[in-house]
Each structure stands twice: as structure tokens, then as C-alpha cells.
Design an enzyme around this catalytic site. Structure first.
Site, mmCIF file in Angstrom:
data_model
loop_
_atom_site.group_PDB
_atom_site.id
_atom_site.type_symbol
_atom_site.label_atom_id
_atom_site.label_comp_id
_atom_site.label_asym_id
_atom_site.label_seq_id
_atom_site.Cartn_x
_atom_site.Cartn_y
_atom_site.Cartn_z
ATOM 1 N N HIS A 126 -2.479 -1.444 -4.332
ATOM 2 C CA HIS A 126 -3.937 -1.527 -4.453
ATOM 3 C C HIS A 126 -4.532 -0.130 -4.467
ATOM 4 O O HIS A 126 -3.835 0.871 -4.295
ATOM 5 C CB HIS A 126 -4.538 -2.373 -3.323
ATOM 6 C CG HIS A 126 -4.423 -1.777 -1.962
ATOM 7 N ND1 HIS A 126 -5.072 -2.283 -0.864
ATOM 8 C CD2 HIS A 126 -3.719 -0.708 -1.498
ATOM 9 C CE1 HIS A 126 -4.786 -1.552 0.208
ATOM 10 N NE2 HIS A 126 -3.966 -0.600 -0.153
ATOM 11 N N SER A 179 0.817 -1.200 0.000
ATOM 12 C CA SER A 179 0.000 0.000 0.000
ATOM 13 C C SER A 179 0.859 1.262 0.000
ATOM 14 O O SER A 179 1.672 1.464 -0.896
ATOM 15 C CB SER A 179 -0.946 -0.047 1.204
ATOM 16 O OG SER A 179 -1.899 0.976 1.158
#
Length: 228
Positions: free
Chosen positions: A104, A82
Site C-alpha cells: 500500500h 507494508s
């Protein structure tokens, strides 16, 4: 050379006391800035093992590192997920063969009516496009390619990350492949050439002394002179 650790959750500065109180790993912008301020003219080694965290904090740390004039070298030792994967895109990066990298889309905990949800969806899409520029600049991929990777919550091992150019090298692997030849003789090794270069650049007297050391004895007590 200074070291900066990006460990644990990536958090705002005013959350730091909470994580420290419970002795949990965390990283805030102030942690990074302290090291940069203490060693402003040194290259920094960045070690990342983080599940990610706040995207604005990840962006702030990314900007700090990318703007460090003396340069940085990043190592992913455990995971860079992330927001941490955004930080990993700030410069030259190596990744442990046992580590993972994950990208993501941005998420939120939005509440409210349909108008609130529609508005938040557009905010999230804008945030995705903003963050994807870090991956685009690192890899040369198009926006659509990066967004597709983000939308599928893509987990990558070191080899996959290298193939997508999200990292520059897998740690512990040889930087240069062994030189292969198709001939009846062996090429000199780099070590041999470096020794020869040292001899060639040495002063005449020192070179003479080195030459004496290269005299080899086949029998006992007889030297065969060799010159450089």
C-alpha cells in the site's frame, strides 16, 4: 546457514527496548545486522511474519539483505505487509500457501495548515515512488503498475503473489512438474538415472560388486547375470 527472523512491528533501533520490555515481537536493523556480522560468509534464511512498520527501517533492512554477498533466501510464513513486503522483495522468496502479502501507499500523521498538508502530500508521493522501485526490481512491473497496486492497498494470497512475480515459489509445492510422455514405454525416473550414474562412475571392482547385487533370482538358488 544462519537464520534471521523478521517478526512483529518493524521499528527503529531506539524503539527496541520498549517492545522488549512488553515482550512484544519486533524487528529493528540492529537485530538483522547482528546476525549478518556473526555469519558474514554464510547464506541467510529470512523468515517473515510482520504487519510492517517504519518505511525507512524497512528500506534499511531491505538494503542490508540485498547487499549480503553470500546470498539470502526469504520465506513468508504468516504475513508480509507494508514495509515487510518491501523486505520480502530483497531476494529469492517463497511464500506459505496460507500466508498473505500486502502492499500500500505510505501514510503519515501530518498536522498543520493547508500548506503543510500540500507539502506532506508531495513528500508521501515521493516516498511511494521510492519504495515502488523495490517491487519494480523484483517483478519487472512498470512504475505505474506498481503505484496502482499500492494505491489500492492490494492484499495477495500466495498464488496471486506468484502470478505478479512478487514471490518466486509457493512453499511445499513441487519445483518441477511431472514429465508427461506420449509413448508406449516409460521413461526412467530421475532416481534410476542417478543410480545408473553412480554405477557408471564407480571404480571397476566396486562396479563388479554392485553388479552382483543386481543379480535376480526367479526360482531358488539360480542367478541370472546382468551387467551395467
Amino acid at each position: 546457514m544462519a537464520r534471521i527472523d523478521i517478526r512483529g512491528v518493524i521499528i527503529p533501533n531506539d524503539y527496541k527496548w520498549y517492545y522488549d520490555w512488553f515482550e512484544e515481537d519486533s524487528t529493528c536493523p540492529r537485530d538483522v545486522q547482528k546476525v549478518i556480522d556473526a555469519y558474514p560468509n554464510e547464506m541467510h534464511d529470512i523468515y517473515i511474519n510482520s504487519p510492517g512498520g517504519a518505511i525507512d527501517v524497512g528500506s534499511e533492512i531491505y538494503t542490508m539483505l540485498r547487499g549480503h554477498a553470500a546470498g539470502i533466501k526469504i520465506y513468508i510464513t504468516g504475513q508480509a505487509c507494508s514495509a515487510a513486503s518491501v523486505i520480502a522483495a530483497a531476494g529469492y522468496c517463497e511464500m506459505s500457501p496460507t500466508a498473505l502479502l500486502m502492499v500500500h501507499c505510505v501514510s503519515s500523521r501530518a498536522r498543520g495548515n493547508h500548506s503543510d498538508m500540500e507539502h506532506m502530500a508531495e513528500v508521501l508521493r515521493t516516498a511511494d515512488r521510492a519504495l515502488c522501485t523495490a517491487y519494480m526490481n523484483k517483478t519487472g512491473m512498470t512504475e505505474r503498475e506498481v503505484l496502482d497496486m499500492m494505491e489500492h492497498e492490494t492484499w495477495l494470497n500466495a498464488q496471486q503473489a506468484l502470478e505478479r512475480k512478487l514471490i518466486d515459489k509457493i512453499m511445499f509445492e513441487q519445483q518441477e512438474p511431472e514429465l508427461m510422455t506420449a509413448s508406449m514405454f516409460a521413461l526412467p525416473s530421475k532416481e534410476q538415472m542417478e543410480r545408473a550414474r553412480t554405477l557408471a562412475m564407480a571404480p571397476e571392482m566396486e562396479r563388479a560388486m554392485m553388479n552382483l547385487k543386481l543379480l535376480e533370482l526367479e526360482g531358488a538358488g539360480k542367478w541370472e547375470e546382468k551387467s551395467i
